[in-house]
Design a protein around this motif. Structure first.
Motif, short mmCIF file in Angstrom:
data_model
loop_
_atom_site.label_atom_id
_atom_site.label_comp_id
_atom_site.label_asym_id
_atom_site.label_seq_id
_atom_site.Cartn_x
_atom_site.Cartn_y
_atom_site.Cartn_z
N VAL A 42 40.72 23.64 15.75
CA VAL A 42 41.08 22.33 16.30
C VAL A 42 42.00 22.49 17.51
N SER A 43 42.96 23.41 17.39
CA SER A 43 43.88 23.64 18.50
C SER A 43 43.14 24.16 19.73
N ASP A 44 42.23 25.13 19.53
CA ASP A 44 41.48 25.67 20.66
C ASP A 44 40.57 24.62 21.27
N ALA A 45 39.90 23.83 20.40
CA ALA A 45 39.02 22.79 20.92
C ALA A 45 39.81 21.76 21.72
N SER A 46 40.98 21.40 21.21
CA SER A 46 41.82 20.46 21.95
C SER A 46 42.23 21.04 23.30
N HIS A 47 42.57 22.33 23.29
CA HIS A 47 42.96 22.97 24.54
C HIS A 47 41.80 23.00 25.53
N GLU A 48 40.59 23.32 25.03
CA GLU A 48 39.43 23.38 25.91
C GLU A 48 39.08 22.01 26.48
N LEU A 49 39.26 20.96 25.67
CA LEU A 49 38.91 19.61 26.15
C LEU A 49 40.00 19.01 27.03
N ARG A 50 41.23 19.52 26.89
CA ARG A 50 42.34 18.91 27.65
C ARG A 50 42.13 19.07 29.15
N SER A 51 41.67 20.25 29.58
CA SER A 51 41.52 20.50 31.02
C SER A 51 40.46 19.59 31.66
N PRO A 52 39.22 19.53 31.12
CA PRO A 52 38.25 18.61 31.77
C PRO A 52 38.65 17.15 31.65
N LEU A 53 39.27 16.76 30.56
CA LEU A 53 39.70 15.37 30.43
C LEU A 53 40.79 15.04 31.45
N ALA A 54 41.70 15.98 31.68
CA ALA A 54 42.72 15.76 32.70
C ALA A 54 42.08 15.64 34.08
#
Length: 466
Positions: free
Chosen positions: A253-265
């Motif tokens: 979950v932490s890695d997925a959140s990290h991976e999604l944070r950049s494109p969402l930003a």
């Protein structure tokens, strides 16, 4: 036969619990043992006492016969009273049953037994002789003897009333002691099983208190080396697996959140700039937003594939799959879309599998090789024993031996060359291994003879003769 409802009404169902069922089984087993053992004991005791009485009577009869042979019939008959023994009755009869001599007055009127054996033969019978002084049951032994030129009979009676009373007394003691013994067994089993279950209750209480905040707690293993200790070890092993799964889930979950944070930003920033920008700026930003959305969509699809693999929720459609065709399709795609040289070596090999679950892992391996190759990608398919083996090589840097398992973990990038900017999300190899393992195969990193980076895919192959 009692129905399930009847058993529940009698308290014989699971509601009794382990202690109740253990006590019931122990009491039933001991009761059966008492019945069988007590019956055998009473029977053996009675048989032994009766045999002893018969042996005593037979020995006395032999003695009288020997005296007749030595002293004569008349002298022996006359001396029976003087030589009588307590608890024994002796008669000497003629062949027609007339009493010639007896050891007591009560026995000189009628024979003890109707049996008339021949000379030298011995017979025994249990008779109720009420005309004797003691009355009751007697063991009577009869034998024939020739005296004064005629057949005579010697009969010896031994009372067995005392023996019968002894047997009855033993039986009564057994019957009286059985409830006490059963009660003692029930109490002992109840206490012992209760003590044994205390360890189980401690294990249950400990496991009940373990939650996500205390998932590293473990059950105390008793030093008994019995089933309870084995249960504690098993529970600890299960808790180890749960903790590992929990940590893997949190990391995922932490890695997925990290991976999604950049494109969402990026999408958020682009959207804000597009609102304030002019038309050329919005057009440029839309191109950036489409690229980020494509990246997010691919990441979400990969996450869903892994989630279904973890839940064993994949729907498969197995059939005959020609691996050489799948590999050839990937080679054509790579040559048409990539800028790397492709070397190919194929053998016709067929497997029984889901074509989609083999094609996607193969594509992930080929894309990974093309992404990290310096100039050349090499793909080979061959049969090795009962397996189909695919080697996907590239002339990029090989993976160190220490990282050959870690590279299949999710969101793992070993170095800068395997970065997000290179096009990988860190899920391709994890998806490849999960898909091939679902088809009873394996994906791993192996050594290539020329030092290239090599991924090996193995699947059970069909027999070409079929």
């Amino acid at each position: 036969m009692a129905s399930g409802r009847d058993r529940r009404a009698l308290g014989l169902g699971p509601q009794m619990g382990v202690r109740g069922r253990s006590v019931l089984v122990a009491v039933v087993v001991v009761l059966v043992a008492i019945l069988i053992g007590g019956s055998g004991l009473v029977w053996a005791l009675q048989a032994n006492l009766e045999q002893a009485a018969e042996s005593t009577a037979s020995a006395r009869a032999v003695e009288v016969v020997d005296r007749i042979a030595a002293e004569g019939l008349t002298a022996t008959a006359a001396s029976l009273t003087d030589r009588s023994r307590s608890g024994e009755v002796v008669q000497v009869l003629t062949a027609d049953g007339r009493v010639v001599g007896a050891s007591s007055r009560a026995a000189d009127r009628q024979p003890l037994s109707p049996q008339r054996p021949a000379a030298g033969e011995y017979t025994a019978a249990e008779l109720d002789l009420d005309f004797l002084d003691e009355g009751g049951e007697w063991e009577v032994v009869s034998t024939g003897v020739v005296a004064d030129g005629a057949l005579h009979l010697v009969q010896v009676g031994v009372p067995i009333r005392v023996q019968r009373e002894t047997v009855q007394t033993v039986a009564l003691f057994l019957l009286a002691g059985a409830p006490l013994l059963l009660g003692a067994v029930a109490v002992a089993v109840w206490v012992l099983v209760g003590r044994a279950l205390r360890s189980v209750e401690r294990i249950r209480a400990t496991v009940a208190e373990i939650d996500a905040r205390h998932i590293d707690d473990r059950v105390v293993v008793p030093p008994t080396r019995d089933e309870v200790a084995a249960l504690a070890v098993t529970m600890n092993t299960m808790l180890d697996r749960l903790e590992a799964s929990h940590q893997a889930q949190r990391a995922f979950v932490s890695d997925a959140s990290h991976e999604l944070r950049s494109p969402l930003a990026t999408l958020t920033t682009a959207g804000e700039l597009a609102l304030r920008g002019d038309e050329p700026t919005r057009t440029r930003l839309l191109t950036t937003m489409n690229a980020e959305l494509t990246r997010v969509r691919g990441l979400v699809e990969n996450l869903m594939v892994l989630a279904r693999a973890d839940a064993s929720d994949r729907t498969t459609s197995r059939g005959d799959v020609d691996l050489d065709d799948l590999v050839d399709d990937e080679v054509q795609r790579l040559r048409s879309t990539g800028d790397k040289a492709v070397q190919v070596s194929l053998e016709p090999v067929r497997v029984r599998a889901d074509a989609q679950q083999v094609a996607q892992p193969l594509r992930n391996l080929v894309d990974n090789a093309q992404r990290h190759a310096r100039s050349t990608v090499r793909i080979a398919l061959r049969r090795s024993g009962g397996d189909a083996v695919i080697h996907v090589d590239n002339d990029g840097p090989p993976i160190p031996a220490a990282d050959r398992e870690r590279v299949f973990e999710r969101f793992v990038r070993l170095d800068d060359s395997r970065s997000r900017d290179a096009g990988g999300s860190g899920l391709g190899l994890a998806i490849a291994r999960a898909g091939i393992r679902a088809e009873s195969g394996e994906v791993r990193v192996v050594d290539a003879p020329d030092g290239w980076c090599r991924f090996e895919l193995r699947l059970p192959a069909e027999d070409p003769a079929l």
